[in-house]
Write an enzyme that holds these catalytic residues in place. Sequence first.
Site, PDB file in Angstrom:
ATOM      1  N   PRO A  35      37.635  23.035  37.972  1.00  0.00           N
ATOM      2  CA  PRO A  35      36.410  23.374  37.471  1.00  0.00           C
ATOM      3  C   PRO A  35      36.526  24.952  36.745  1.00  0.00           C
ATOM      4  O   PRO A  35      37.286  25.875  37.509  1.00  0.00           O
ATOM      5  CB  PRO A  35      35.312  23.735  38.262  1.00  0.00           C
ATOM      6  N   VAL A  36      35.756  25.578  35.681  1.00  0.00           N
ATOM      7  CA  VAL A  36      35.879  26.887  35.033  1.00  0.00           C
ATOM      8  C   VAL A  36      35.098  27.679  35.914  1.00  0.00           C
ATOM      9  O   VAL A  36      34.123  27.344  36.292  1.00  0.00           O
ATOM     10  CB  VAL A  36      35.854  26.663  33.630  1.00  0.00           C
ATOM     11  N   GLY A  48      41.743  28.405  37.037  1.00  0.00           N
ATOM     12  CA  GLY A  48      42.053  27.467  36.069  1.00  0.00           C
ATOM     13  C   GLY A  48      42.695  27.952  34.627  1.00  0.00           C
ATOM     14  O   GLY A  48      43.677  27.383  34.437  1.00  0.00           O
ATOM     15  N   LYS A  60      44.795  27.333  42.182  1.00  0.00           N
ATOM     16  CA  LYS A  60      45.057  28.215  43.335  1.00  0.00           C
ATOM     17  C   LYS A  60      43.826  28.618  44.265  1.00  0.00           C
ATOM     18  O   LYS A  60      42.642  28.415  43.643  1.00  0.00           O
ATOM     19  CB  LYS A  60      45.749  29.491  43.078  1.00  0.00           C
ATOM     20  N   ASP A  86      46.337  36.650  37.847  1.00  0.00           N
ATOM     21  CA  ASP A  86      46.796  35.499  38.696  1.00  0.00           C
ATOM     22  C   ASP A  86      47.838  35.004  37.922  1.00  0.00           C
ATOM     23  O   ASP A  86      48.211  33.783  38.664  1.00  0.00           O
ATOM     24  CB  ASP A  86      45.389  34.589  38.847  1.00  0.00           C
ATOM     25  N   LEU A 128      39.065  29.409  41.238  1.00  0.00           N
ATOM     26  CA  LEU A 128      40.430  28.519  41.312  1.00  0.00           C
ATOM     27  C   LEU A 128      41.515  28.676  40.524  1.00  0.00           C
ATOM     28  O   LEU A 128      42.396  27.953  40.248  1.00  0.00           O
ATOM     29  CB  LEU A 128      39.772  27.012  41.308  1.00  0.00           C
TER      30      LEU A 128
HETATM   31  O1  C5P Z   1      43.562  40.249  35.081  1.00  0.00           O
HETATM   32  P1  C5P Z   1      42.278  39.726  34.843  1.00  0.00           P
HETATM   33  O2  C5P Z   1      42.069  39.590  33.543  1.00  0.00           O
HETATM   34  O3  C5P Z   1      42.217  38.176  35.528  1.00  0.00           O
HETATM   35  O4  C5P Z   1      41.173  40.444  35.493  1.00  0.00           O
HETATM   36  C1  C5P Z   1      39.863  40.357  35.276  1.00  0.00           C
HETATM   37  C2  C5P Z   1      39.020  41.574  35.724  1.00  0.00           C
HETATM   38  O5  C5P Z   1      38.993  41.628  37.119  1.00  0.00           O
HETATM   39  C3  C5P Z   1      39.656  42.708  35.009  1.00  0.00           C
HETATM   40  O6  C5P Z   1      39.223  43.262  33.893  1.00  0.00           O
HETATM   41  C4  C5P Z   1      39.236  43.797  36.108  1.00  0.00           C
HETATM   42  O7  C5P Z   1      37.939  44.419  35.799  1.00  0.00           O
HETATM   43  C5  C5P Z   1      39.046  42.993  37.490  1.00  0.00           C
HETATM   44  N1  C5P Z   1      40.330  43.198  38.274  1.00  0.00           N
HETATM   45  C6  C5P Z   1      40.427  44.187  39.167  1.00  0.00           C
HETATM   46  N2  C5P Z   1      41.577  44.134  39.787  1.00  0.00           N
HETATM   47  C7  C5P Z   1      42.496  43.344  40.078  1.00  0.00           C
HETATM   48  C8  C5P Z   1      42.309  42.232  39.185  1.00  0.00           C
HETATM   49  C9  C5P Z   1      41.197  42.018  38.439  1.00  0.00           C
HETATM   50  O8  C5P Z   1      39.596  45.251  38.957  1.00  0.00           O
HETATM   51  N3  C5P Z   1      43.402  43.253  40.790  1.00  0.00           N
END
Ligand code: C5P
Length: 288
Positions: free
Chosen positions: A95-96, A102, A10, A137, A100
Amino acid sequence: MTEESLANAKINISLDIVSKMANGYHNIRTIMQTVSLSDRITIRSDPGEGVSAEADLPFLPNDERNIAVKAAMAFFKHTGISGSRISISIKKGIPVCAGLGGGSADGACVLRMLDKMFGTGLGSETLETIGGTIGSDVPFCVSGGTSLAEGRGEILTTLRPIPQSHIVICKPPFSFSTPQLFSRVRCEKIRARPDTEGIIAALDQGDIIGIARRMYNVFEDVIPHGTRDISEIKNSLLDSGALGAVMTGSGPAVLGLFDNATKAQNAYELLKQGYKECYFAETTGRIA
Ligand code: C5P
């Protein structure tokens, strides 16, 4: 039984952060788009129990820390299905730690594939709900296409598809931590925000230039280092004829949006001289 499928990356056409929630997450408003850059996922199901994964990048975890494994476990928890041992093989093309999505793409792909393999017919809405328990995501990545994502990222509104465009992506050789970038944002101090409504209106009109000139990501203003690389990549893309250029998600990959394949190819060739991780992709539509 073995199945294979592609997990598309994405990009964020725009990314705005509206407020911080009580649970620490942030309310975001982002226009997301899937592109043809992808990982290849193979799932093998045998009699037994358990979920395992292997990737062609040795540093990716094979256990529950891998979002693809988390997705499979969440699927079995939701459906109550047992008696299958699932082996997931991931061939990385995305790519990690690039912004994006992944890992999220892999997780969403596993959910779609298991729904098909086990004939559970959960459909995208339920898969998005399950996906939301795994990562912010993942819900978008279940069906992809062009969407506005709000809330934590799980509140999705399908938008009119972006006119087919060429995307050049370049990842500089460093990464940002997503939680760290979020923690650097002070919502009340954000000085410039993307014109999300303007992009939605431009999408409605199929106005690619109107979309491209409004691309903006508030994370770009809080990156802790690498500003020079990000600016250099953006300038290179724009000088090569990109209609717009922006950092995707929590970066550090930068994308350029092109309506002309030759210009995109030239931009890619030029960036390749200075950066190892450059990619050439197309926008992709929603998975039905
Ligand atoms: O949901 P995900 O594990 O991808 O999010 C990684 C980190 O990014 C979360 O632990 C949080 O700190 C931050 N985050 C956030 N607000 C969002 C999405 C992610 O603060 N809407």
